[in-house]
Design an enzyme around this catalytic site. Structure first.
Site, PDB file in Angstrom:
ATOM      1  CG  ASN A  44      -0.620  -7.257  -1.284  1.00 40.25           C
ATOM      2  OD1 ASN A  44      -1.131  -7.693  -2.264  1.00 40.25           O
ATOM      3  ND2 ASN A  44      -0.917  -6.952   0.206  1.00 40.25           N
ATOM      4  CG  HIS A 100      -9.551  -6.062   1.000  1.00 36.48           C
ATOM      5  ND1 HIS A 100      -9.905  -7.088   1.780  1.00 36.48           N
ATOM      6  CD2 HIS A 100      -8.140  -5.732   1.021  1.00 36.48           C
ATOM      7  CE1 HIS A 100      -8.747  -7.457   2.473  1.00 36.48           C
ATOM      8  NE2 HIS A 100      -7.888  -6.906   2.225  1.00 36.48           N
ATOM      9  CD  GLU A 119      -4.465  -7.990   1.885  1.00 38.23           C
ATOM     10  OE1 GLU A 119      -5.309  -7.420   2.524  1.00 38.23           O
ATOM     11  OE2 GLU A 119      -2.989  -7.506   1.920  1.00 38.23           O
ATOM     12  CD  GLU A 165      -2.802  -1.295   2.340  1.00 38.47           C
ATOM     13  OE1 GLU A 165      -2.736  -0.474   3.242  1.00 38.47           O
ATOM     14  OE2 GLU A 165      -3.691  -2.316   2.407  1.00 38.47           O
ATOM     15  CG  ASP A 219     -12.592  -9.209   2.430  1.00 37.00           C
ATOM     16  OD1 ASP A 219     -12.434  -8.207   1.843  1.00 37.00           O
ATOM     17  OD2 ASP A 219     -11.866  -9.153   3.598  1.00 37.00           O
TER      18      ASP A 219
HETATM   19  O1  LIG Z   1      -6.789  -8.238  11.809  1.00 37.04           O
HETATM   20  C1  LIG Z   1      -6.790  -7.123  10.734  1.00 37.04           C
HETATM   21  C2  LIG Z   1      -6.183  -7.714   9.563  1.00 37.04           C
HETATM   22  O2  LIG Z   1      -6.871  -8.809   8.807  1.00 37.04           O
HETATM   23  C3  LIG Z   1      -5.848  -6.503   8.617  1.00 37.04           C
HETATM   24  O3  LIG Z   1      -5.278  -7.190   7.499  1.00 37.04           O
HETATM   25  C4  LIG Z   1      -4.953  -5.937   6.520  1.00 37.04           C
HETATM   26  C5  LIG Z   1      -6.243  -5.888   5.632  1.00 37.04           C
HETATM   27  O4  LIG Z   1      -6.274  -5.352   4.485  1.00 37.04           O
HETATM   28  C6  LIG Z   1      -5.075  -4.720   4.157  1.00 37.04           C
HETATM   29  O5  LIG Z   1      -5.127  -3.392   4.169  1.00 37.04           O
HETATM   30  C7  LIG Z   1      -6.195  -3.031   4.389  1.00 37.04           C
HETATM   31  C8  LIG Z   1      -6.802  -2.871   2.784  1.00 37.04           C
HETATM   32  O6  LIG Z   1      -8.259  -2.179   2.506  1.00 37.04           O
HETATM   33  C9  LIG Z   1      -7.901  -0.759   3.137  1.00 37.04           C
HETATM   34  O7  LIG Z   1      -9.573  -0.088   3.082  1.00 37.04           O
HETATM   35  C10 LIG Z   1      -9.699  -0.144   1.654  1.00 37.04           C
HETATM   36  C11 LIG Z   1     -10.216   1.387   1.456  1.00 37.04           C
HETATM   37  O8  LIG Z   1     -11.023   1.818   0.244  1.00 37.04           O
HETATM   38  C12 LIG Z   1     -11.891   0.601  -0.233  1.00 37.04           C
HETATM   39  O9  LIG Z   1     -12.186   0.853  -1.515  1.00 37.04           O
HETATM   40  C13 LIG Z   1     -11.266  -0.815  -0.019  1.00 37.04           C
HETATM   41  O10 LIG Z   1     -12.740  -1.497  -0.225  1.00 37.04           O
HETATM   42  C14 LIG Z   1     -11.006  -0.853   1.146  1.00 37.04           C
HETATM   43  O11 LIG Z   1     -10.619  -2.289   1.554  1.00 37.04           O
HETATM   44  C15 LIG Z   1      -7.608  -0.678   4.563  1.00 37.04           C
HETATM   45  O12 LIG Z   1      -7.466   0.765   4.789  1.00 37.04           O
HETATM   46  C16 LIG Z   1      -6.354  -1.334   4.511  1.00 37.04           C
HETATM   47  O13 LIG Z   1      -5.697  -1.212   6.072  1.00 37.04           O
HETATM   48  C17 LIG Z   1      -3.695  -5.172   4.570  1.00 37.04           C
HETATM   49  O14 LIG Z   1      -2.745  -5.605   3.468  1.00 37.04           O
HETATM   50  C18 LIG Z   1      -3.802  -6.374   5.567  1.00 37.04           C
HETATM   51  O15 LIG Z   1      -2.736  -6.702   6.289  1.00 37.04           O
HETATM   52  O16 LIG Z   1      -4.972  -5.454   9.193  1.00 37.04           O
HETATM   53  C19 LIG Z   1      -5.805  -5.077  10.627  1.00 37.04           C
HETATM   54  C20 LIG Z   1      -5.696  -5.979  11.508  1.00 37.04           C
HETATM   55  O17 LIG Z   1      -6.497  -5.535  12.659  1.00 37.04           O
END
Ligand SMILES: O[C@@H]1[C@@H](O)[C@H](O[C@@H]2CO[C@@H](O[C@@H]3CO[C@@H](O[C@@H]4CO[C@@H](O)[C@H](O)[C@H]4O)[C@H](O)[C@H]3O)[C@H](O)[C@H]2O)OC[C@H]1O
Length: 405
Positions: free
Chosen positions: A194, A230, A260, A153, A262
């Site tokens: 990633n 995501h 990742e 990111e 979901d």
């Molecule tokens: O326990 C959790 C972990 O599972 C968590 O793992 C991270 C989850 O995803 C990755 O980082 C996130 C990716 O999505 C971003 O939000 C997006 C904002 O734009 C939207 O369009 C999109 O749909 C959203 O997904 C988050 O802001 C990111 O943090 C990361 O690679 C994983 O490591 O990490 C937090 C723990 O508490």
């Protein structure tokens, strides 16, 4: 025909039907020429026996990713003191199961310890700390990982660089330096960039393409781009959009993976949302299937019970292919069919019924039909109705699993 015979045999000897080899997501992915279908997992849920039983099922999962236990704040909470206990638990589980391990992650703006975020850094001191971290961690897991997410990111939504401590202190050179340091520590592991929202064309995907070119321009190895995936039910990019974006990355000579996946919804879930989720999962996985150098798909945990979504996105959830009671949702069948697998009775009965109304019946706790239930018939772990619907008999398979047949 063969699968039907296996099911009859499994029923006869009292085996769990969903463990019949040949029916699951990973088996189907490998048959399609992919390296794996996998899932993220995390240390706290490994105390849940029923959870681990499914996590260990290599018919569904040929790969696992630690959701948190290899992140900087876990591994190096104090400068130059490394703690590998949690990460090793998951690495050893993968090894014991013969599952590939995607290692996640080395350099990110989030989940950093305060000594990094609040330190007083110069370009030279932060570079030294970053290189020390990467060298230690990659060396520790040398030989264990299929791939490392080296940088996670680095981009804003408009494709510019995120103003992280790495960028503001070191500048964009932190990316090639991070990749070069990882490559020196383990020349055989695949090195990935990633990110999220780079699965469809636009400024951010252009930014990711430019990162690949930047690293390559330094003569440094980058092997892959991880598309986090995501997504949101009903707003998931189309299969063709995802496939053409994957093609833009692979044209640069790197592989891609969905790392990742979901697909969340605004709660409560409904039959219509679950049906759309099935379509969205199916199209996403089909994009990977259609892309030669898309090596695999990882879901960001397999069950709603342990999904990160509800704690991060208020009012949203139900993002995984299995519900919180470990019953397969329509999304499971959507993924399986995209992978070229067939939804057999072992899929549909131990998993989802082919009709969404059955899933709803199950999750609402009224009488159960031909669906899977974790726990013994009528016991405390019995997750559907306490009785089977008329015409169905509760059949005990083992302590974790019963089914109305
Ligand atoms: O326990 C959790 C972990 O599972 C968590 O793992 C991270 C989850 O995803 C990755 O980082 C996130 C990716 O999505 C971003 O939000 C997006 C904002 O734009 C939207 O369009 C999109 O749909 C959203 O997904 C988050 O802001 C990111 O943090 C990361 O690679 C994983 O490591 O990490 C937090 C723990 O508490």
């Amino acid at each position: 025909m063969v699968r039907l015979s296996s099911e009859i045999l499994a029923l006869a000897v009292g085996l769990l039907p969903q463990l019949v080899q040949g029916a699951g997501l990973n088996t189907a992915a490998v048959a399609k020429g992919k390296l794996y279908f996998g899932t993220a997992t995390d240390n706290p849920e490994l105390t849940d026996t029923a959870y681990v039983t499914q996590l260990n099922n290599t018919d569904d999962f040929g790969q696992i990713t630690p959701g948190n236990s290899q992140k900087w704040d876990t591994i190096e909470p104090t400068q130059n003191t490394f703690s590998y206990t949690k990460g090793d638990v998951i690495a050893n589980l993968a090894k014991a199961n013969g599952q590939k391990l995607r290692c996640h992650n080395l350099v990110w703006h989030s989940q950093l310890p305060s000594w990094v975020t609040s330190g007083t850094w110069t370009n030279a001191t932060l570079l030294a700390a970053m290189k020390n971290h990467i060298t230690n961690v990659v060396t520790h897991y040398k030989g264990d990982c299929y791939a490392w997410d080296v940088v996670n990111e680095a981009l804003n939504e408009d494709g510019s660089y995120r103003e992280s401590i790495w960028y503001t202190t070191i500048g964009p050179a932190y990316l090639p330096i991070a990749f070069a340091t990882a490559a020196a520590a383990d020349p055989n592991v695949k090195l990935y960039y990633n990110d999220y929202n780079i699965e469809y064309s636009g400024s951010k995907a252009t930014g990711a393409l430019n990162i690949v070119k930047l690293i390559q321009s330094y003569g440094v190895k980058i092997d892959g781009v991880g598309l986090q995936g995501h997504f949101i039910v009903g707003s998931t990019p189309s299969q063709s959009s995802q496939a053409s974006t994957m093609a833009a990355y692979t044209a640069l000579g790197v592989e891609v993976a969905i790392t990742e996946l979901d697909i969340r919804m605004t709660l409560p879930s409904t039959d219509a949302l679950l049906a759309q989720q099935k379509t969205d999962y199916s199209g996403t996985v089909a994009a990977c299937v259609a892309t030669k150098n898309c090596v695999g798909v990882t879901i960001w945990d397999w069950t709603d019970k342990y999904s990160w979504v509800p704690s991060t996105f208020s009012g949203q959830g139900a993002a995984c292919p299995w519900d919180e009671n470990y019953v397969k949702k329509p999304a499971y069948t959507g993924i399986l069919t995209a992978l070229g697998g067939t939804a057999t009775s072992s899929t549909t009965t131990s998993a989802v019924s082919s009709t969404s109304s059955t899933s709803t019946t199950t999750s609402s706790g009224s009488s159960a039909t031909g669906v899977a239930h974790w726990g013994q018939c009528g016991g405390s772990g019995w997750t559907g109705g306490k009785t089977c619907a008329s015409g169905y008999t509760c059949t005990y398979f083992n302590d974790y699993y019963s089914q109305c047949l």
